[in-house]
Structure formats: C-alpha cells, structure tokens
Design a protein around this motif. Structure first.
Motif, PDB file in Angstrom:
ATOM      1  N   MET A 199      -7.156  -9.534  10.372  1.00 11.24           N
ATOM      2  CA  MET A 199      -8.450  -9.031   9.912  1.00 11.24           C
ATOM      3  C   MET A 199      -8.286  -8.089   8.721  1.00 11.24           C
ATOM      4  SD  MET A 199     -11.261  -9.905  10.943  1.00 11.24           S
ATOM      5  CE  MET A 199     -12.993  -9.570  10.908  1.00 11.24           C
ATOM      6  N   ILE A 200      -7.166  -7.386   8.675  1.00 11.28           N
ATOM      7  CA  ILE A 200      -6.961  -6.356   7.653  1.00 11.28           C
ATOM      8  C   ILE A 200      -5.719  -6.709   6.839  1.00 11.28           C
ATOM      9  CG2 ILE A 200      -6.660  -3.860   7.290  1.00 11.28           C
ATOM     10  CD1 ILE A 200      -9.229  -4.544   8.820  1.00 11.28           C
ATOM     11  N   GLY A 201      -5.848  -6.743   5.523  1.00  4.69           N
ATOM     12  CA  GLY A 201      -4.675  -7.074   4.712  1.00  4.69           C
ATOM     13  C   GLY A 201      -5.015  -7.214   3.245  1.00  4.69           C
ATOM     14  N   VAL A 202      -4.040  -7.660   2.466  1.00 12.48           N
ATOM     15  CA  VAL A 202      -4.259  -7.912   1.034  1.00 12.48           C
ATOM     16  C   VAL A 202      -3.425  -9.124   0.602  1.00 12.48           C
ATOM     17  CG1 VAL A 202      -4.752  -5.525   0.308  1.00 12.48           C
ATOM     18  CG2 VAL A 202      -2.386  -6.310   0.475  1.00 12.48           C
ATOM     19  N   ALA A 210     -10.880  -2.736   0.100  1.00 13.81           N
ATOM     20  CA  ALA A 210      -9.744  -3.480  -0.454  1.00 13.81           C
ATOM     21  C   ALA A 210      -9.005  -4.284   0.600  1.00 13.81           C
ATOM     22  CB  ALA A 210      -8.767  -2.513  -1.136  1.00 13.81           C
ATOM     23  N   ILE A 211      -8.997  -3.796   1.848  1.00 20.53           N
ATOM     24  CA  ILE A 211      -8.163  -4.471   2.842  1.00 20.53           C
ATOM     25  C   ILE A 211      -8.946  -5.120   3.979  1.00 20.53           C
ATOM     26  CG2 ILE A 211      -6.230  -2.962   2.245  1.00 20.53           C
ATOM     27  CD1 ILE A 211      -6.520  -1.478   4.852  1.00 20.53           C
ATOM     28  N   TYR A 212     -10.258  -4.887   4.072  1.00 18.56           N
ATOM     29  CA  TYR A 212     -11.032  -5.558   5.126  1.00 18.56           C
ATOM     30  C   TYR A 212     -11.117  -7.047   4.804  1.00 18.56           C
ATOM     31  CZ  TYR A 212     -14.695  -6.411   8.620  1.00 18.56           C
ATOM     32  OH  TYR A 212     -15.408  -6.877   9.712  1.00 18.56           O
ATOM     33  N   ILE A 227       0.793  -1.227   0.000  1.00 16.21           N
ATOM     34  CA  ILE A 227       0.000   0.000   0.000  1.00 16.21           C
ATOM     35  C   ILE A 227       0.835   1.291   0.000  1.00 16.21           C
ATOM     36  CG2 ILE A 227      -1.935  -1.214   1.110  1.00 16.21           C
ATOM     37  CD1 ILE A 227      -1.408   0.208   3.689  1.00 16.21           C
ATOM     38  N   GLN A 269       2.493   4.108  -1.566  1.00 20.06           N
ATOM     39  CA  GLN A 269       2.399   4.687  -2.912  1.00 20.06           C
ATOM     40  C   GLN A 269       1.686   3.744  -3.880  1.00 20.06           C
ATOM     41  OE1 GLN A 269       5.461   6.992  -4.543  1.00 20.06           O
ATOM     42  NE2 GLN A 269       6.189   7.781  -2.598  1.00 20.06           N
ATOM     43  N   ARG A 270       0.679   3.052  -3.393  1.00 23.13           N
ATOM     44  CA  ARG A 270      -0.101   2.050  -4.136  1.00 23.13           C
ATOM     45  C   ARG A 270       0.722   0.863  -4.633  1.00 23.13           C
ATOM     46  NH1 ARG A 270      -2.857   6.566  -6.688  1.00 23.13           N
ATOM     47  NH2 ARG A 270      -4.628   7.129  -5.411  1.00 23.13           N
ATOM     48  N   ASN A 284      -2.538  11.231  -0.827  1.00 23.17           N
ATOM     49  CA  ASN A 284      -2.710   9.926  -1.477  1.00 23.17           C
ATOM     50  C   ASN A 284      -1.450   9.057  -1.434  1.00 23.17           C
ATOM     51  OD1 ASN A 284      -5.270  10.792  -2.057  1.00 23.17           O
ATOM     52  ND2 ASN A 284      -4.826  11.305  -4.189  1.00 23.17           N
ATOM     53  N   MET A 285      -0.733   9.115  -0.327  1.00 19.96           N
ATOM     54  CA  MET A 285       0.548   8.415  -0.221  1.00 19.96           C
ATOM     55  C   MET A 285       0.357   6.910  -0.035  1.00 19.96           C
ATOM     56  SD  MET A 285       3.369   9.639  -0.644  1.00 19.96           S
ATOM     57  CE  MET A 285       5.129   9.414  -0.491  1.00 19.96           C
ATOM     58  N   ILE A 286      -0.741   6.532   0.617  1.00 19.03           N
ATOM     59  CA  ILE A 286      -0.966   5.129   0.972  1.00 19.03           C
ATOM     60  C   ILE A 286      -2.267   4.669   0.315  1.00 19.03           C
ATOM     61  CG2 ILE A 286      -1.205   3.524   2.913  1.00 19.03           C
ATOM     62  CD1 ILE A 286       1.419   5.118   2.958  1.00 19.03           C
ATOM     63  N   GLY A 287      -2.229   3.562  -0.397  1.00 16.05           N
ATOM     64  CA  GLY A 287      -3.451   3.096  -1.054  1.00 16.05           C
ATOM     65  C   GLY A 287      -3.203   1.889  -1.936  1.00 16.05           C
ATOM     66  N   VAL A 288      -4.223   1.507  -2.680  1.00 14.48           N
ATOM     67  CA  VAL A 288      -4.100   0.401  -3.643  1.00 14.48           C
ATOM     68  C   VAL A 288      -4.999   0.707  -4.843  1.00 14.48           C
ATOM     69  CG1 VAL A 288      -3.584  -1.481  -2.028  1.00 14.48           C
ATOM     70  CG2 VAL A 288      -5.957  -0.864  -2.449  1.00 14.48           C
ATOM     71  N   LYS A 334      -8.720   3.841  -8.076  1.00 19.29           N
ATOM     72  CA  LYS A 334      -7.662   4.403  -7.221  1.00 19.29           C
ATOM     73  C   LYS A 334      -8.238   4.629  -5.834  1.00 19.29           C
ATOM     74  CE  LYS A 334      -4.376   6.846 -10.180  1.00 19.29           C
ATOM     75  NZ  LYS A 334      -3.764   8.143 -10.517  1.00 19.29           N
ATOM     76  N   SER A 335      -7.604   4.039  -4.824  1.00 19.86           N
ATOM     77  CA  SER A 335      -8.018   4.297  -3.453  1.00 19.86           C
ATOM     78  C   SER A 335      -6.814   4.850  -2.719  1.00 19.86           C
ATOM     79  CB  SER A 335      -8.478   3.001  -2.787  1.00 19.86           C
ATOM     80  OG  SER A 335      -7.360   2.221  -2.414  1.00 19.86           O
ATOM     81  N   ALA A 336      -7.043   5.648  -1.677  1.00 17.29           N
ATOM     82  CA  ALA A 336      -5.889   6.209  -0.979  1.00 17.29           C
ATOM     83  C   ALA A 336      -6.263   6.980   0.266  1.00 17.29           C
ATOM     84  CB  ALA A 336      -5.119   7.144  -1.909  1.00 17.29           C
ATOM     85  N   ARG A 392      -8.967  -8.943   3.724  1.00 14.92           N
ATOM     86  CA  ARG A 392      -8.252  -9.084   2.434  1.00 14.92           C
ATOM     87  C   ARG A 392      -9.132  -8.849   1.217  1.00 14.92           C
ATOM     88  NH1 ARG A 392      -5.493 -13.726   4.727  1.00 14.92           N
ATOM     89  NH2 ARG A 392      -3.637 -12.949   5.805  1.00 14.92           N
ATOM     90  N   GLY A 393     -10.173  -8.026   1.408  1.00 11.79           N
ATOM     91  CA  GLY A 393     -10.939  -7.607   0.228  1.00 11.79           C
ATOM     92  C   GLY A 393     -12.386  -8.036   0.226  1.00 11.79           C
ATOM     93  N   PHE A 423     -10.580   1.978  -0.274  1.00 13.64           N
ATOM     94  CA  PHE A 423      -9.396   1.436   0.388  1.00 13.64           C
ATOM     95  C   PHE A 423      -9.813   0.500   1.532  1.00 13.64           C
ATOM     96  CE2 PHE A 423      -5.068   2.745   2.465  1.00 13.64           C
ATOM     97  CZ  PHE A 423      -4.532   1.528   2.097  1.00 13.64           C
TER      98      PHE A 423
END
Lengths: 361, 361
Positions: A153-156, B116-118, A117, A119-120, B152-156, B142-144, B120-121, B113
């Motif tokens: 619980m939280i991840g990818v 995407a991560i709860y 996560i 910078q994506r 928007n530094m952190i995302g997927v 785009k999520s962030a 693992r999606g 976002f």
C-alpha cells in the motif's frame, strides 16, 4: 556472465546474471561508487551469503555494515523501516552509502524503499536470492511495504544502481520457494509471450530439476522481458507494465486474508492467474482450451490452482477493492485473452468475478 | 491574485497568491482533478480554515475528508504518517484522491511525504498558512520527517499539483510564528539577492505591522526566487538550491537539542545565519560591516541572534555531523561572502566553527 542494460529516463543500470557473482570483485567495483555499504538481509540468507558478499566488498576497500531483519512478508512494514533507519543513523551513514538488498522479494521491497527515502534518497543494489525476485521483483524499481493488512500500500518507484543475480542462490533455495517463483515466470508467458509459454511447456520438468542451462535461459529471458516493459512504462502509467499484475489482485487478497507468509506470494499468484483465466472465460474473452493449458502448466510446476479452503468468494472481493488499481470502488482486472496476450478490463461485473472465484475454491 | 508557474522536469504547476483564496471556487476547480480529497491539518488551524476550505471544495462537487494531527514539529514522524495511512485506508481512499496540506511547515512536510508514498504516489496541494511555509517550505517539493532526533532525515522530493497561498492567513498567525517566518525571508536576501536585502532594510518595520501591500510583494518575491532556483536545481544536486540551506545546519542542531517546538524553526535559522556569518568572517570571506548589517536586520525583525543559553559549542558540532550535507564526517556549510552572495564551503576547520558558535552564545 550476462549483462543487460536497463534504460529508464535518461539513466541506465545493469543487470548482471551469472554463477558465483557474489565472489566477483569486478562486479562490485563496477556497481558501488560510495565508500560504505549496508547489507540488509535476514537470518537464513545471512547464513549462506553474508560472509561471502561482505568479504568480496571489503576486499575492494569498501566498508560493510549489515542489518538482519526478521524473515517474512509480515515484517514488510514501516516499523521495520523505522528500525533500519535507527541503526543507520547510529552508525552515521550519510549519502555516501549504498544499501544492498540481499534476499528475496521482501528484503528487496524494504531495502529499495529505505534507500529511496533515507536522507531523500541514497543508492542501492538489488542482490536477489530467490527465483521470484531474480525474475521479477528485483527489476523495475517498485518498492513497498504493507499497511493495515493491505499489500504494498505504501511505497515509491525507485531504481537500483545495479541488479546482481547470482544463479547459485537457486541451489540453496527451499523447494517450496523455488517452485513458487515459477508463478511469476509463467505469468510473463501468459501475459505477453506465447513463444515463451510453449518453451515452458516443453522444459518445465527439467527446470524444476534445476537444469542449469535451462534455468539460466529462463532467468535471462524474464529479465529481458521486464527490461523491455519498464523501459517504456516505468511507473505503470501506460497500458503495458500493468499487465504484469496478472493474477495479483486475487493473490493479494489471499495473502492478506491468510496472514502474510502462510501462502507464499507465488502460490497466491498461481491461484490468481487461474481466477483471472476463469473470469476471462466467463466473459467470453478466453477459450476453455487455453484456460486448461494455463492450469496444466501451473500444476506441472507444482503450483496451487485452488484457493485456500477457508476463503469464500466474498473474502476476496472485500479485499480486492483495496487494490491499487481500484478507482472509485471499481475493481480493475488484468485478464488473459489468449496465451501470450492480456488486457486490462475496467467493467467486469462483480457477480462474474464471484463466479470465477467460486469455480476455483 | 497572482499566478506563478513553476517548471520542473517537463511538468509544471501553479502557485496562486492572493487574498481569500480559500473561498475561491475557481482555484479549486483548476487545482483538483480527482473525485475526493483529504485535508490534513491540526486543531488550531482547523478552527480557522477547515470549514471554509471544505465548504468551497464541496461546492464544486468534490468529496472532502479531513485528518487532524497533533500540532508541532515533534509529531513530524513516521508514526504520524502511519496513522494518516490507517485512516485513509479505512475510508477507502484510492489513487483518485488529492491530499491537501492545510497548515505550516510541519503539515506541509508530512502531507507531501504521505502523498508521495501512498499507493506509490497520489496528487497533493499545498495550502500554507504560516509566513514561513508561504515563502519557503511549501514550494519546491521537499518532504520529510524527523528521525532519532535528526531533523528531516527521512523523505523524498515530490512536487505538488498546486500551491494555494491565501495571504489572509497571516492575519490569524500568532505573532511569534509570524516573526519567525522572516528568518527565511531574510535568508533569501543574504544568500542570493542584495537588492531584496536593501528593500527589507527599508521596509521591515511596516512588514512586521502587516502592511498588506508590502507583505504581498514580499511573499510574491520569495516565491519567484524559489521558483527560479528549483527550476534549474530541483533535487539540490547542483550548486544553487543548496544555498537556501544557509543557517540551517546550525539551526537543526538547536531544534534537535532543545526538543522540537521549543525553539521555532525560523528562530533557530536566524541564529544559524548569524553563526554562518561569523564563520565566514573568521575565515576572511565576509567583512565585519556586512555581519553587522545581517545581525541588525534580524534583530529588527524581532528574531534571535544568540543561541539557547544551555547549549555549548560542542552540542552543536555533535549534531551538525548528522546534517544531510555531511559526507564522510566533514561538515559542509553555506556561508555568506557578501550581502546577496553565498557559497558552499567544504573544508572549514572545526575549531573555526566552534569559535564562531561560541561568539553567538
């Protein structure tokens, strides 16, 4: 040195397994294609390996920063990741940076999630130092943190650029951690590989003594099993990868109830496997002889087969409903049906599960 | 009602565009295939739409919970997500839950976002209520969240199950927010579509008065442009999607310096577009006549074309180096070369960028 290639979704990455990997410049030249790296590790592992691995990476002209995080499962949180990001931004790390997870399962889960996560998404390498992470958690791209006392619980899903398994690390591993890794080894055998189970029965004593030839085979074999499974079922959407959760629904309840770190993950998985076997026995899917073989092998590996004395059956159930496999309040369980065979069961009666748990208290 | 299908990576999802969408049971029946939902929104949007949308979803037999988060870009953080997860776990939401982002860009980025991560999606739906999110941010995955004052530094990248654009929402939108959405509309035109630019020049006055036939065409056209781009370059790894960042490197510097929410995103993007045009002019890639046309259209849309008075050129540069396109300290810029054409430039002299910024202060 052995090199196993994992093929996932058109892309592929290598798992290197060997002695003194952290000293091998070639491995890092092949694995890193960015200008900079950040090694994420904890204090006790840093003492053994941080200088060594940093030296090797710098010697091939790649920059190295490191972030030391507190040791233990209870720090596997979004808050720790928050701190990692703050430090990375402070040092102006951009997408041309590779994260390196130097440590056990906690470090691996946190680092892979951070890489996924930041910078994506940036590249990352798994450098697992515990038996448990070498045979299981470093491979397959599961990343996660805990939340509200619920594990992972939280991840990818996010795959590494490569996995570097330096078998020398096993020599410095505290005995308790080393033994606990065998829970995942034995899990593979029960869930999907009867020949491996027999091999473990024949060799467990020498493995515990760290016979290097045998432990090398053991790690390689587990990596090959995992590779095969994730190649066809990366995101656990099929009926295969889910089998590797054998024992884990019970185990996560123990870890969460006891407070993370009190019981090691492998120790909890061992008890979870026994509870799964007992459940299978109660519903007539596993015969008693096989349950005994399972318990016997776990015991020989110095693993626990009884749950923590202060936990009652209901303490398990109330946590198991938070399992990621639980849908609409129904607990789904992976149960062994023979040695080397397992299946997901979606309709086990709750009273049966309670009875199985109670038999292991 | 129009239905646009987005094809990404073998999977595809619909964008529905129309009036009174939030009342249409069919749309929700087609879009939701879980038993439960969680609507994430903020207080001011909840007042207008939460009851309406909840009623429609419940009427088709699907459960609804809602989470109200504080309003504004400054709450687009991991901390807010942490709170969302705590509430979801408390209400025992499992993978059989769909998140619904009911709101503008902030709500959309946070909700996608979170989905995407709860666990693992899990699935999620975009229900954008601002012009900016309807034409741009709700489409493309785009999520962030922001981190350490960097936007928007952190995302997927994570695609929705569907996008529900109810054009009625534009009627309740505060004027300032409505105007700011045109910055992204005009951005598309400058970056990739000269005919659309001409169309906007001809129709901007009526669009601002919310002529419904014209605004419908405008939103549909932007969605089609975005769809085409993300279908060939989902993760901005090619040379196409990156063009939609026109003006954004400058804009993020303004938002971060001023404190999130002081200047709206669209307002900052408008100034950023002018700065990009000026930079292009200075390096001889855009003629002055085109710069003037660009500035003129932005002005007619009530958008700002000068940066905040208290920011100096260096305040921009010191933030622009944190842009996600920055590699090894080199600022990469999207610059227009004609109306409807743009390119990424990797080696613009820093003094030139400073000169361009200064001309817009």
């Amino acid at each position: 040195m052995m090199k196993i290639i994992v093929n996932i979704n058109k892309s592929n990455y290598p798992i290197y397994i060997g002695k003194n990997l952290f000293n091998k410049r070639n491995v890092f030249i092949e694995s890193i294609n960015t200008n900079r790296t950040v090694i994420i590790t904890n204090k006790s592992i840093a003492e053994f390996y941080l200088n060594k691995i940093s030296y090797t990476i710098k010697s091939v002209g790649i920059g190295v920063d490191s972030i030391i995080i507190p040791d233990g499962e209870k720090y596997k949180t979004l808050l720790t990741m928050n701190n990692i990001f703050t430090l990375m931004i402070k040092k102006k790390h951009d997408r041309n940076t590779t994260l390196i997870a130097l440590g056990g399962g906690v470090i691996g889960d946190l680092t892979s999630f951070s890489a996924a996560i930041y910078q994506r998404g940036i590249q990352f390498i798994q450098a697992p130092t515990s038996l448990l992470s070498q045979v299981d958690s470093s491979i397959g791209g599961k990343s996660a943190v805990n939340h509200s006392s619920i594990k992972n619980m939280i991840g990818v899903f996010y795959q590494p650029t490569s996995v570097l398994i330096d078998l020398n690390c096993l020599k410095t591993l505290p005995k308790r951690e080393f033994f606990s890794g065998f829970a995942e080894v034995i899990k593979y055998a029960i869930a999907i590989d009867k020949f491996f189970f027999r091999w473990l029965e024949n060799n467990i004593d020498s493995l515990l003594k760290l016979d290097f030839k045998l432990i090398t085979y053991c790690v390689q074999h587990c990596c090959k099993l995992k590779k095969r499974i994730i190649s066809v079922d990366e995101k656990e959407k099929g009926s295969l990868r889910v089998l590797l959760n054998l024992g884990h629904t019970f185990a996560h309840a123990i870890e969460s109830y006891m407070g993370y770190g009190e019981w090691l993950h492998g120790e909890s998985v061992s008890v979870g496997i026994v509870m799964a076997a007992k459940t299978a026995e109660l519903i007539g899917e596993l015969n008693q002889k096989n349950t005994k073989r399972i318990i016997n092998l776990l015991k020989r590996a110095n693993l626990k087969v009884k749950g923590p004395s202060k936990m009652k059956a209901n303490d398990y159930i109330s946590r198991m409903i938070y399992d990621k496999k639980t849908i609409d309040g129904k607990i789904n369980l992976i149960l062994p049906t023979k040695i080397g065979l397992s299946k997901i069961y979606k309709n086990v009666n709750q009273q049966t599960i309670i009875k199985a748990i109670t038999s292991c208290l």
